[in-house]
Design a protein around this motif. Structure first.
Motif, PDB file in Angstrom:
ATOM      1  N   ASP A  85      -3.895   3.997  -0.243  1.00 16.10           N
ATOM      2  CA  ASP A  85      -3.194   2.981   0.027  1.00 16.10           C
ATOM      3  C   ASP A  85      -1.724   3.471   0.612  1.00 16.10           C
ATOM      4  O   ASP A  85      -1.359   2.814   1.676  1.00 16.10           O
ATOM      5  N   ALA A  86      -1.096   4.343   0.153  1.00 15.01           N
ATOM      6  CA  ALA A  86      -0.205   4.937   0.876  1.00 15.01           C
ATOM      7  C   ALA A  86      -0.302   5.791   2.113  1.00 15.01           C
ATOM      8  O   ALA A  86       0.760   5.493   2.719  1.00 15.01           O
ATOM      9  N   ALA A 113      -2.595   4.650   4.275  1.00 11.71           N
ATOM     10  CA  ALA A 113      -2.579   3.574   5.013  1.00 11.71           C
ATOM     11  C   ALA A 113      -1.224   2.872   5.285  1.00 11.71           C
ATOM     12  O   ALA A 113      -0.947   2.496   6.563  1.00 11.71           O
ATOM     13  N   GLU A 114      -0.435   2.565   4.587  1.00 13.28           N
ATOM     14  CA  GLU A 114       0.722   2.067   4.683  1.00 13.28           C
ATOM     15  C   GLU A 114       1.692   2.894   5.527  1.00 13.28           C
ATOM     16  O   GLU A 114       2.402   2.300   6.606  1.00 13.28           O
ATOM     17  N   ALA A 115       1.700   3.894   5.388  1.00 15.38           N
ATOM     18  CA  ALA A 115       2.602   4.892   6.225  1.00 15.38           C
ATOM     19  C   ALA A 115       2.182   5.215   7.564  1.00 15.38           C
ATOM     20  O   ALA A 115       2.926   5.207   8.726  1.00 15.38           O
ATOM     21  N   THR A 116       0.831   4.953   7.939  1.00 17.22           N
ATOM     22  CA  THR A 116       0.320   5.116   9.477  1.00 17.22           C
ATOM     23  C   THR A 116       0.135   3.369   9.868  1.00 17.22           C
ATOM     24  O   THR A 116      -0.526   3.672  10.909  1.00 17.22           O
ATOM     25  N   ARG A 117       0.549   2.634   9.398  1.00 13.62           N
ATOM     26  CA  ARG A 117       0.274   1.052   9.563  1.00 13.62           C
ATOM     27  C   ARG A 117      -1.092   0.915   9.923  1.00 13.62           C
ATOM     28  O   ARG A 117      -1.254   0.233  11.182  1.00 13.62           O
ATOM     29  N   THR A 118      -1.984   1.211   9.315  1.00 17.23           N
ATOM     30  CA  THR A 118      -3.316   1.111   9.356  1.00 17.23           C
ATOM     31  C   THR A 118      -4.092   0.436   8.309  1.00 17.23           C
ATOM     32  O   THR A 118      -3.178  -0.263   7.535  1.00 17.23           O
ATOM     33  N   SER A 119      -5.093   0.534   7.992  1.00 12.41           N
ATOM     34  CA  SER A 119      -5.722  -0.355   6.632  1.00 12.41           C
ATOM     35  C   SER A 119      -6.643   0.919   5.932  1.00 12.41           C
ATOM     36  O   SER A 119      -7.121   1.563   6.439  1.00 12.41           O
ATOM     37  N   LYS A 120      -6.888   0.429   4.752  1.00 10.54           N
ATOM     38  CA  LYS A 120      -7.886   1.559   4.089  1.00 10.54           C
ATOM     39  C   LYS A 120      -9.265   1.406   4.682  1.00 10.54           C
ATOM     40  O   LYS A 120     -10.028   2.215   4.889  1.00 10.54           O
TER      41      LYS A 120
END
Length: 226
Positions: free
Chosen positions: A35-36, A38-45
């Protein structure tokens, strides 16, 4: 998610690997959070799993990329082929940690070097600093063992060779991957990095020291330095 990332899978994967490297280096495989990342890379799981299959797959990709970069750096340095004058210049940039000679000369328990670097580099470094005589045989290189920190395998291999149980070993480290490897191995970890430079959860699990003079009383009580 920005269109440029959607249409540029190589850039997306590279960004994920960069962030995942920091996440796993500080928290390890079990503590790292998709989750972290994905959030930092502005993508999704879902996107991460699409590219890497699973959390374990991403961790493996991070290790493979880290190994590739380390080998590239080491091949460019070519430390084992240094001319005498170059070796001297290299030695001038090496600093022995205070207390190293006194501690190693007085230890009556098994100890070793377990490094992510190639054997040639660590032997050169130890030789130029005058510490090589303390390690006639117990030098463990991740290149030879095939396991790199933060994976605990390198430390566990060293402990097995020395005949010591992991819980009876102590690790002295100056890097986040090394500290994480020691913790993952179930060993007592002494950090040469100050607590302020460590993730809070990691700082709570290690003992921060200024130099090796702080270890004298501890390691003479039966602990083991790996």
């Amino acid at each position: 998610m920005p269109a440029s990332r959607t249409n540029d899978p190589v850039r997306t994967m590279t960004g994920i690997l960069e962030v995942a490297t920091q996440e796993f280096a500080s928290k390890g495989l079990s503590g790292g959070r998709i989750d972290a990342i994905a959030e930092a890379t502005r993508t999704s799981k879902r996107m991460i799993y699409y590219y890497f299959g699973s959390k374990e797959g991403l961790y493996l990709a991070v290790l493979e990329e880290s190994y590739r970069k380390m080998r590239q750096i080491e091949s460019e340095l070519q430390l084992d082929n240094l001319a005498p004058e170059q070796a001297l210049r290299f030695a001038q940039r090496l600093d022995v940690i205070p207390g190293a000679f006194e501690l190693l000369g007085a230890l009556q328990i098994p100890f070793c070097v377990a490094t992510n670097g190639p054997r040639e580099k660590v032997e050169l470094t130890l030789g130029l600093t005058g510490l090589r005589r303390f390690f006639p045989e117990h030098i463990f290189s991740a290149y030879e063992v095939g396991i790199f920190k933060p994976d605990p395998g390198l430390f566990l291999h060293a402990a097995q060779v020395l005949g010591m149980a992991p819980e009876h070993c102590a690790v002295v480290e100056d890097s986040l991957p090394g500290i994480q490897a020691g913790l993952n191995a179930g060993m007592r970890v002494f950090s040469l990095l100050p607590a302020a430079d460590l993730p809070p959860d990691m700082a709570e699990r290690v003992v921060c020291i200024r130099d090796l003079t702080d270890l004298d009383s501890v390691l003479h009580t039966g602990s083991h330095r790996d």
